[in-house]
Design a protein around this motif. Sequence first.
Motif, PDB file in Angstrom:
ATOM      1  N   GLY A 291       0.377  -1.587   0.348  1.00  0.00           N
ATOM      2  CA  GLY A 291      -0.066  -0.017  -0.073  1.00  0.00           C
ATOM      3  C   GLY A 291       0.713   1.093   0.262  1.00  0.00           C
ATOM      4  O   GLY A 291       2.012   2.098   0.271  1.00  0.00           O
ATOM      5  N   HIS A 292      -0.123   2.242  -0.498  1.00  0.00           N
ATOM      6  CA  HIS A 292       1.197   3.644  -0.601  1.00  0.00           C
ATOM      7  C   HIS A 292       0.706   3.922   0.865  1.00  0.00           C
ATOM      8  O   HIS A 292      -0.328   3.771   1.757  1.00  0.00           O
ATOM      9  CB  HIS A 292       0.097   4.089  -1.256  1.00  0.00           C
ATOM     10  CG  HIS A 292       0.824   5.764  -2.109  1.00  0.00           C
ATOM     11  ND1 HIS A 292       0.349   7.369  -1.423  1.00  0.00           N
ATOM     12  CD2 HIS A 292       1.705   6.484  -2.142  1.00  0.00           C
ATOM     13  CE1 HIS A 292       1.223   7.977  -1.934  1.00  0.00           C
ATOM     14  NE2 HIS A 292       2.074   7.311  -2.271  1.00  0.00           N
ATOM     15  N   PRO A 293       1.531   4.606   1.883  1.00  0.00           N
ATOM     16  CA  PRO A 293       1.546   5.290   3.204  1.00  0.00           C
ATOM     17  C   PRO A 293       0.547   6.701   3.362  1.00  0.00           C
ATOM     18  O   PRO A 293      -0.115   6.516   4.029  1.00  0.00           O
ATOM     19  CB  PRO A 293       2.925   6.581   2.586  1.00  0.00           C
ATOM     20  CG  PRO A 293       3.681   5.909   1.990  1.00  0.00           C
ATOM     21  CD  PRO A 293       3.097   5.129   0.759  1.00  0.00           C
ATOM     22  N   CYS A 294      -0.747   6.594   2.338  1.00  0.00           N
ATOM     23  CA  CYS A 294      -1.735   7.444   2.694  1.00  0.00           C
ATOM     24  C   CYS A 294      -2.673   6.686   2.931  1.00  0.00           C
ATOM     25  O   CYS A 294      -3.319   7.069   3.481  1.00  0.00           O
ATOM     26  CB  CYS A 294      -2.127   7.940   1.053  1.00  0.00           C
ATOM     27  SG  CYS A 294      -2.821   7.294  -0.077  1.00  0.00           S
ATOM     28  N   GLY A 295      -2.843   5.887   2.880  1.00  0.00           N
ATOM     29  CA  GLY A 295      -3.506   4.482   3.737  1.00  0.00           C
ATOM     30  C   GLY A 295      -4.337   4.038   1.837  1.00  0.00           C
ATOM     31  O   GLY A 295      -4.996   2.911   2.382  1.00  0.00           O
ATOM     32  N   THR A 296      -3.917   3.785   1.334  1.00  0.00           N
ATOM     33  CA  THR A 296      -4.928   3.227  -0.532  1.00  0.00           C
ATOM     34  C   THR A 296      -3.911   2.275  -0.986  1.00  0.00           C
ATOM     35  O   THR A 296      -2.113   2.529  -1.314  1.00  0.00           O
ATOM     36  CB  THR A 296      -5.750   3.989  -1.095  1.00  0.00           C
ATOM     37  OG1 THR A 296      -6.493   2.881  -2.067  1.00  0.00           O
ATOM     38  CG2 THR A 296      -4.728   5.016  -1.776  1.00  0.00           C
ATOM     39  N   ASN A 297      -4.192   1.107  -1.674  1.00  0.00           N
ATOM     40  CA  ASN A 297      -3.360   0.578  -2.309  1.00  0.00           C
ATOM     41  C   ASN A 297      -3.757   0.498  -4.492  1.00  0.00           C
ATOM     42  O   ASN A 297      -3.410  -0.302  -4.991  1.00  0.00           O
ATOM     43  CB  ASN A 297      -2.996  -1.234  -1.796  1.00  0.00           C
ATOM     44  CG  ASN A 297      -4.112  -1.479  -1.457  1.00  0.00           C
ATOM     45  OD1 ASN A 297      -5.432  -1.324  -1.949  1.00  0.00           O
ATOM     46  ND2 ASN A 297      -4.109  -2.699  -1.607  1.00  0.00           N
ATOM     47  N   GLN A 298      -4.787   1.116  -4.613  1.00  0.00           N
ATOM     48  CA  GLN A 298      -5.530   1.907  -5.760  1.00  0.00           C
ATOM     49  C   GLN A 298      -4.144   2.531  -6.405  1.00  0.00           C
ATOM     50  O   GLN A 298      -4.215   3.316  -5.891  1.00  0.00           O
ATOM     51  CB  GLN A 298      -6.945   1.755  -5.089  1.00  0.00           C
ATOM     52  CG  GLN A 298      -7.845   1.961  -6.636  1.00  0.00           C
ATOM     53  CD  GLN A 298      -9.329   1.289  -6.804  1.00  0.00           C
ATOM     54  OE1 GLN A 298      -9.535   1.208  -5.744  1.00  0.00           O
ATOM     55  NE2 GLN A 298      -9.517   1.766  -7.725  1.00  0.00           N
ATOM     56  N   TRP A 299      -4.152   2.014  -7.655  1.00  0.00           N
ATOM     57  CA  TRP A 299      -3.734   2.626  -8.382  1.00  0.00           C
ATOM     58  C   TRP A 299      -4.197   2.866  -9.186  1.00  0.00           C
ATOM     59  O   TRP A 299      -5.373   2.110 -10.687  1.00  0.00           O
ATOM     60  CB  TRP A 299      -2.050   2.763  -8.432  1.00  0.00           C
ATOM     61  CG  TRP A 299      -1.623   2.636  -7.363  1.00  0.00           C
ATOM     62  CD1 TRP A 299      -1.125   1.575  -6.781  1.00  0.00           C
ATOM     63  CD2 TRP A 299      -0.620   3.888  -6.852  1.00  0.00           C
ATOM     64  NE1 TRP A 299      -0.192   1.780  -5.698  1.00  0.00           N
ATOM     65  CE2 TRP A 299      -0.028   2.875  -5.743  1.00  0.00           C
ATOM     66  CE3 TRP A 299       0.277   5.167  -7.811  1.00  0.00           C
ATOM     67  CZ2 TRP A 299       0.844   4.377  -5.072  1.00  0.00           C
ATOM     68  CZ3 TRP A 299       0.907   5.397  -6.785  1.00  0.00           C
ATOM     69  CH2 TRP A 299       1.403   5.149  -5.537  1.00  0.00           C
ATOM     70  N   GLU A 300      -4.139   4.354 -10.858  1.00  0.00           N
ATOM     71  CA  GLU A 300      -4.472   4.686 -12.046  1.00  0.00           C
ATOM     72  C   GLU A 300      -3.758   4.666 -12.565  1.00  0.00           C
ATOM     73  O   GLU A 300      -2.308   4.718 -12.703  1.00  0.00           O
ATOM     74  CB  GLU A 300      -5.987   5.708 -12.119  1.00  0.00           C
ATOM     75  CG  GLU A 300      -5.897   5.745 -13.594  1.00  0.00           C
ATOM     76  CD  GLU A 300      -6.717   7.298 -13.422  1.00  0.00           C
ATOM     77  OE1 GLU A 300      -7.006   7.533 -14.291  1.00  0.00           O
ATOM     78  OE2 GLU A 300      -7.540   8.033 -12.397  1.00  0.00           O
ATOM     79  N   ILE A 301      -3.453   3.588 -14.331  1.00  0.00           N
ATOM     80  CA  ILE A 301      -2.131   3.725 -15.167  1.00  0.00           C
ATOM     81  C   ILE A 301      -2.717   5.176 -15.809  1.00  0.00           C
ATOM     82  O   ILE A 301      -3.823   5.436 -16.319  1.00  0.00           O
ATOM     83  CB  ILE A 301      -2.341   2.364 -15.544  1.00  0.00           C
ATOM     84  CG1 ILE A 301      -2.133   1.191 -14.972  1.00  0.00           C
ATOM     85  CG2 ILE A 301      -1.412   2.433 -16.743  1.00  0.00           C
ATOM     86  CD1 ILE A 301      -2.188  -0.074 -16.229  1.00  0.00           C
TER      87      ILE A 301
END
Length: 59
Positions: A14-24
Amino acid sequence: MDYHIGDKVILKKGHPCGTNQWEIIRVGADFKLKCTGCGRIVMVPRKTFEKSLKKVVSQ
């Protein structure tokens, strides 16, 4: 696997901001990913991206 601009993906870590969802945003030898939580943009080599990919959420 075939990836397209605009796909939403979930990565293992996950990303430090708390989410693990990303857009390509960009596809090629490197992937440009935008965090859907905070908007941070990162460049990731293709090999690293494919190793850390958990699943593609939407295409």
